[in-house]
Scaffold this motif. Structure first.
Motif, PDB file in Angstrom:
ATOM      1  N   THR A 135      23.554  26.623  50.610  1.00 15.85           N
ATOM      2  CA  THR A 135      24.660  25.694  50.860  1.00 15.85           C
ATOM      3  C   THR A 135      24.281  24.273  50.460  1.00 15.85           C
ATOM      4  O   THR A 135      25.041  23.589  49.766  1.00 15.85           O
ATOM      5  N   VAL A 136      23.103  23.825  50.873  1.00 12.09           N
ATOM      6  CA  VAL A 136      22.645  22.468  50.545  1.00 12.09           C
ATOM      7  C   VAL A 136      22.512  22.314  49.026  1.00 12.09           C
ATOM      8  O   VAL A 136      22.940  21.308  48.455  1.00 12.09           O
ATOM      9  N   PHE A 137      21.925  23.305  48.368  1.00 13.86           N
ATOM     10  CA  PHE A 137      21.770  23.231  46.916  1.00 13.86           C
ATOM     11  C   PHE A 137      23.130  23.120  46.232  1.00 13.86           C
ATOM     12  O   PHE A 137      23.331  22.272  45.350  1.00 13.86           O
ATOM     13  N   ASN A 138      24.076  23.967  46.616  1.00 13.39           N
ATOM     14  CA  ASN A 138      25.402  23.934  45.998  1.00 13.39           C
ATOM     15  C   ASN A 138      26.094  22.592  46.201  1.00 13.39           C
ATOM     16  O   ASN A 138      26.690  22.045  45.274  1.00 13.39           O
ATOM     17  N   GLU A 149      26.784  12.056  53.386  1.00  7.47           N
ATOM     18  CA  GLU A 149      28.035  12.803  53.582  1.00  7.47           C
ATOM     19  C   GLU A 149      27.735  14.249  53.972  1.00  7.47           C
ATOM     20  O   GLU A 149      28.374  14.818  54.860  1.00  7.47           O
ATOM     21  N   MET A 150      26.755  14.836  53.306  1.00  5.83           N
ATOM     22  CA  MET A 150      26.355  16.198  53.625  1.00  5.83           C
ATOM     23  C   MET A 150      25.905  16.300  55.081  1.00  5.83           C
ATOM     24  O   MET A 150      26.193  17.275  55.768  1.00  5.83           O
ATOM     25  N   LEU A 154      27.584  18.944  57.522  1.00  9.39           N
ATOM     26  CA  LEU A 154      26.785  20.045  58.048  1.00  9.39           C
ATOM     27  C   LEU A 154      26.213  19.771  59.438  1.00  9.39           C
ATOM     28  O   LEU A 154      25.667  20.672  60.067  1.00  9.39           O
ATOM     29  N   GLY A 155      26.294  18.525  59.882  1.00  8.80           N
ATOM     30  CA  GLY A 155      25.810  18.191  61.219  1.00  8.80           C
ATOM     31  C   GLY A 155      24.303  18.282  61.368  1.00  8.80           C
ATOM     32  O   GLY A 155      23.806  18.769  62.380  1.00  8.80           O
TER      33      GLY A 155
END
Length: 180
Positions: A135-138, A149-150, A154-155
């Motif tokens: 998810t982080v990579f995408n 922002e991420m 994602l908290g």
């Protein structure tokens, strides 16, 4: 095409007479970017469409809970990502790290995938990553989302996200080196 003014649309959503039209404007504005964000997580076109539909249903159902303290884009992205991850968790035949060959073959056979073998191989490498790293990579690589922002979406902390991204890149490079 009408100019998109999010503040006006969000205000129109609170009015009983204009809320349906305002929501259709939100859907029109966010449909494509959310589709691709979801698609990179769930891989298959049909699954991405299902998750996208569930995302918009959840947004519609929870509009009264949106406080306008955060940006709407952050809120809707968080819903889309959570729906995508929930979908993967619930899917019985989800992609596992043992199924390296499956993703590339499925993508190349997918009428909606317009990439080449190299892009399919990259997606295969990404599919081998643990859920969080994938998810982080995408979000960072494809969506060029900033860590701050991420972090809101994602908290989690920016430091943890940077570490996840670094590990994901290393694993993808190692995977691709083995395929040479």
């Amino acid at each position: 095409m009408m100019e998109y003014n999010e503040k006006e649309i969000l205000e129109a959503l609170r009015n009983e007479k204009t809320k349906y039209h305002a929501f259709s404007q939100l859907v029109e504005h966010y449909r494509e970017p959310l589709y691709w964000r979801i698609r990179r997580i769930v891989i298959a076109h049909e699954d991405a469409n299902d998750v996208l539909q569930n995302t918009f249903i959840k947004v519609w159902s929870n509009m009264d809970k949106f406080q306008m303290r955060a940006q709407f884009s952050t809120w809707i992205n968080r819903i889309a990502i959570n729906e995508s991850l929930d979908f993967l968790r619930s899917k019985k035949d989800k992609i596992s790290t043992d199924e390296y060959g499956g993703v590339a073959i499925k993508l190349l056979a997918d009428d909606y995938f317009d990439g080449d073998a190299t892009q399919a191989l990259l997606q295969e490498a990404i599919a081998t990553l643990p859920e969080v790293q994938r998810t982080v990579f995408n979000l960072r690589y494809f969506d060029e989302m900033k860590y701050n922002e991420m972090s809101q979406v994602l908290g989690t902390s920016e430091g943890a996200l940077k570490a996840s991204y670094h590990l994901a890149v290393k694993k993808i490079c190692d995977f691709l080196k083995l395929r040479d």
